[in-house]
Design an enzyme around this catalytic site. Structure first.
Site, PDB file in Angstrom:
ATOM      1  N   LEU A 190      -1.203 -12.821  -5.741  1.00 41.83           N
ATOM      2  CA  LEU A 190      -0.086 -13.181  -6.633  1.00 41.83           C
ATOM      3  C   LEU A 190      -0.193 -12.465  -7.982  1.00 41.83           C
ATOM      4  CD1 LEU A 190       0.223 -17.014  -5.875  1.00 41.83           C
ATOM      5  CD2 LEU A 190       1.241 -15.079  -4.658  1.00 41.83           C
ATOM      6  N   SER A 191      -1.130 -11.549  -8.097  1.00 44.29           N
ATOM      7  CA  SER A 191      -1.234 -10.678  -9.273  1.00 44.29           C
ATOM      8  C   SER A 191      -1.653 -11.380 -10.548  1.00 44.29           C
ATOM      9  CB  SER A 191       0.091  -9.975  -9.525  1.00 44.29           C
ATOM     10  OG  SER A 191       0.022  -8.683  -9.057  1.00 44.29           O
ATOM     11  N   SER A 192      -2.577 -12.298 -10.442  1.00 44.75           N
ATOM     12  CA  SER A 192      -3.029 -12.973 -11.663  1.00 44.75           C
ATOM     13  C   SER A 192      -3.695 -11.984 -12.620  1.00 44.75           C
ATOM     14  CB  SER A 192      -3.983 -14.108 -11.315  1.00 44.75           C
ATOM     15  OG  SER A 192      -5.036 -13.606 -10.522  1.00 44.75           O
ATOM     16  N   ASP A 208       2.623  -4.056  -9.579  1.00 42.67           N
ATOM     17  CA  ASP A 208       2.458  -5.420 -10.089  1.00 42.67           C
ATOM     18  C   ASP A 208       2.913  -5.523 -11.543  1.00 42.67           C
ATOM     19  OD1 ASP A 208       1.213  -5.530  -7.673  1.00 42.67           O
ATOM     20  OD2 ASP A 208      -0.814  -5.625  -8.470  1.00 42.67           O
ATOM     21  N   SER A 212     -10.254 -18.952 -21.750  1.00 40.86           N
ATOM     22  CA  SER A 212      -9.311 -19.215 -20.661  1.00 40.86           C
ATOM     23  C   SER A 212      -9.568 -20.616 -20.130  1.00 40.86           C
ATOM     24  CB  SER A 212      -9.526 -18.192 -19.549  1.00 40.86           C
ATOM     25  OG  SER A 212      -8.984 -18.669 -18.341  1.00 40.86           O
ATOM     26  N   TYR A 215     -10.016  -1.022  -1.102  1.00 39.10           N
ATOM     27  CA  TYR A 215      -8.724  -0.573  -1.633  1.00 39.10           C
ATOM     28  C   TYR A 215      -8.772   0.934  -1.931  1.00 39.10           C
ATOM     29  CZ  TYR A 215      -4.567  -0.506  -4.621  1.00 39.10           C
ATOM     30  OH  TYR A 215      -3.345  -0.223  -5.168  1.00 39.10           O
ATOM     31  N   HIS A 219       0.829  -1.209   0.000  1.00 35.30           N
ATOM     32  CA  HIS A 219       0.000   0.000   0.000  1.00 35.30           C
ATOM     33  C   HIS A 219       0.866   1.264   0.000  1.00 35.30           C
ATOM     34  CE1 HIS A 219      -4.046  -1.764   0.292  1.00 35.30           C
ATOM     35  NE2 HIS A 219      -3.400  -2.767   0.843  1.00 35.30           N
ATOM     36  N   GLU A 230      -5.864  -1.632 -16.192  1.00 35.25           N
ATOM     37  CA  GLU A 230      -6.471  -2.251 -15.002  1.00 35.25           C
ATOM     38  C   GLU A 230      -7.327  -1.269 -14.232  1.00 35.25           C
ATOM     39  OE1 GLU A 230      -4.653  -5.132 -12.470  1.00 35.25           O
ATOM     40  OE2 GLU A 230      -2.918  -5.126 -13.787  1.00 35.25           O
TER      41      GLU A 230
HETATM   42  C1  GLA Z   1      -2.504  -4.442  -5.240  1.00 33.06           C
HETATM   43  C2  GLA Z   1      -2.238  -3.345  -6.275  1.00 33.06           C
HETATM   44  C3  GLA Z   1      -0.822  -2.804  -6.159  1.00 33.06           C
HETATM   45  C4  GLA Z   1      -0.490  -2.432  -4.731  1.00 33.06           C
HETATM   46  C5  GLA Z   1      -0.877  -3.546  -3.756  1.00 33.06           C
HETATM   47  C6  GLA Z   1      -0.722  -3.146  -2.318  1.00 33.06           C
HETATM   48  O1  GLA Z   1      -1.752  -5.568  -5.524  1.00 33.06           O
HETATM   49  O2  GLA Z   1      -2.448  -3.845  -7.566  1.00 33.06           O
HETATM   50  O3  GLA Z   1      -0.644  -1.727  -7.039  1.00 33.06           O
HETATM   51  O4  GLA Z   1      -1.103  -1.229  -4.378  1.00 33.06           O
HETATM   52  O5  GLA Z   1      -2.223  -3.960  -3.948  1.00 33.06           O
HETATM   53  O6  GLA Z   1       0.621  -2.920  -2.020  1.00 33.06           O
END
Ligand code: GLA
Length: 414
Positions: free
Chosen positions: A123-125, A169, A68, A221, A35, A158
């Site tokens: 994990l940023s999928s 990410d 997918s 968020y 954050h 995004e």
């Molecule tokens: C998500 C967002 C990032 C970052 C994190 C928290 O993963 O995509 O940009 O803000 O939350 O660190």
């Protein structure tokens, strides 16, 4: 196991023929600096050895068709009208199309998507999908992008899904390097590779709760984004600093007095009242790419700011600890980060607390939630000899999955 070969075969089975492009977009694990990115303050993630693969071939009809292996509902999106998708993962595709509007207009593409990167937050999928799709489409349409440019476009794409995210990410995914963490800075933009010392392994563990940032997490968020902007606006006013544009804590964090003045911030405040108090335009605080934030809604300000300013200091200390091979200190910083995320940023959950505690107890140097929180994954740093014990403790705590990840190369064409 998913590979370039299996994804080619999957593409052939779905669309017939061969893809012209296959892209591998890895997931990311943030080691520390949570954050902070949307405040313009540094982060320290790695790209990991789990990835989303995208096979693409151009078509002539101006339609993006995507299947997918992991998600339901084939996408069929006209390039001329890419907005308003009801299926969550389709929103990332339409965001990608929006950013690529000027590339080969009128052409379409077929996409087949598969991988071994778990969805569900942490994990940023979603960023792997967006960075990968943008790179694959641009290449399939004859205008390949530099990874850093794909990351930039994906960050904006995004935001069309509604969460005003910071850009960590996408850069970790695009620019990752095996054996290294990345220290990413935003004011001004810069990336520095931080070699990971011997004797350091990473385990990630699912908390048992999904936390999709394009879905249920979006509002929580965005509240943190707004709370930190209010804090920046008010701190700048107290310190007599002029800020232009969107107020970011990164603009005041370097000023010594900021960390002292932070206790003077209000516990809760609405954007409208903060703007009135310092005679600023409220739009500077609540302006987002697509979503709307109510200017009368009270948000916590002081605690969010305390988390962010202390977390930025921990990022610096963690980088120093890694360079010195001081893994005990590195682990302690991860634990402190988790405590700050739980107590001040308030984005942990009982399950994340439990799995982080279990991993520490079983021999990790330290453990913390990773990503936005509210569910998703936790990460532990541990000695290689403890990986098995840490995985087992995590699975016993929340049911898993839990597995080792290694710092890997970023985006590539397979
Ligand atoms: C998500 C967002 C990032 C970052 C994190 C928290 O993963 O995509 O940009 O803000 O939350 O660190």
């Amino acid at each position: 196991m998913v590979s370039a070969e299996s994804i080619r075969a999957g593409f052939g089975g779905r669309f017939g023929g061969e893809p012209s492009v296959v892209v591998r977009a890895p997931g990311r694990v943030n080691l520390i600096g949570e954050h902070t990115d949307y405040c313009g303050l540094p982060v320290l993630p790695i790209a990991i050895d789990r990835a989303t693969f995208i096979a693409a071939a151009p078509t002539a009809d101006g339609i993006l068709r995507a299947t997918s292996a992991a998600f339901p509902a084939q996408a069929e999106i006209a390039r001329s009208a890419p907005r308003h998708q009801s299926e969550p993962w389709h929103q990332y595709l339409s965001g990608a199309l929006h950013e690529l509007a000027a590339v080969a207009p009128g052409r379409g593409a077929n996409l087949f998507i598969d991988g071994d990167l778990p969805a569900g937050g942490g994990l940023s999928s979603s960023s792997a999908l967006t960075v990968g799709v943008i790179s694959a489409l641009a290449a399939a349409w004859g205008s390949p992008l530099e990874p850093v440019e794909a990351a930039r476009l994906a960050t904006t794409a995004e935001r069309h899904a509604g969460a005003e995210t910071g850009g960590m990410d996408q850069q970790a995914i695009a620019l990752g390097r095996a054996g290294n963490a990345l220290r990413i800075e935003f004011l001004p933009p810069a990336v520095r590779y931080v070699p990971l010392p011997e004797g350091l392994a990473f385990v990630v563990a699912y908390s048992g709760q999904d936390a999709p940032k394009g879905g249920s997490v979006r509002d929580a968020y965005n509240e943190r984004v707004v709370g930190t902007r209010i804090a920046a606006l008010m701190l700048a006013d107290m310190l007599g600093v002029e800020l232009e544009g969107t107020p970011l804590l990164g603009n005041v964090a370097g000023i010594d007095a900021a960390s002292v003045m932070v206790v003077e911030l209000p516990d809760q405040m609405a954007p409208r009242n903060a703007a009135n108090a310092v005679e600023a335009n409220v739009e500077r605080v609540i302006q987002f790419a697509t979503s709307h934030f109510d200017s009368a809604r009270k948000v916590p300000v002081k605690r969010y700011a305390q988390h962010v300013l202390s977390e930025a200091e921990r990022v610096d200390a963690a980088e120093v600890a890694l360079a010195a091979g001081d893994l005990k200190t590195f682990g302690r910083l991860l634990n402190e980060s988790h405590d700050s995320l739980r107590n001040d940023c308030r984005c942990s959950t009982p399950a994340l607390d439990k799995v982080a505690a279990a991993m520490r107890k079983s021999g990790a140097f330290g453990a913390r939630l990773t990503g936005a929180g509210f569910g998703g994954y936790a990460v532990a740093a541990c000695p290689p000899a403890k990986v098995q014990a840490v995985v087992e403790a995590a699975v016993a705590a929340t049911g898993g999955p839990a597995f080792e990840v290694t710092a890997s190369d970023g985006l590539s064409f397979a």
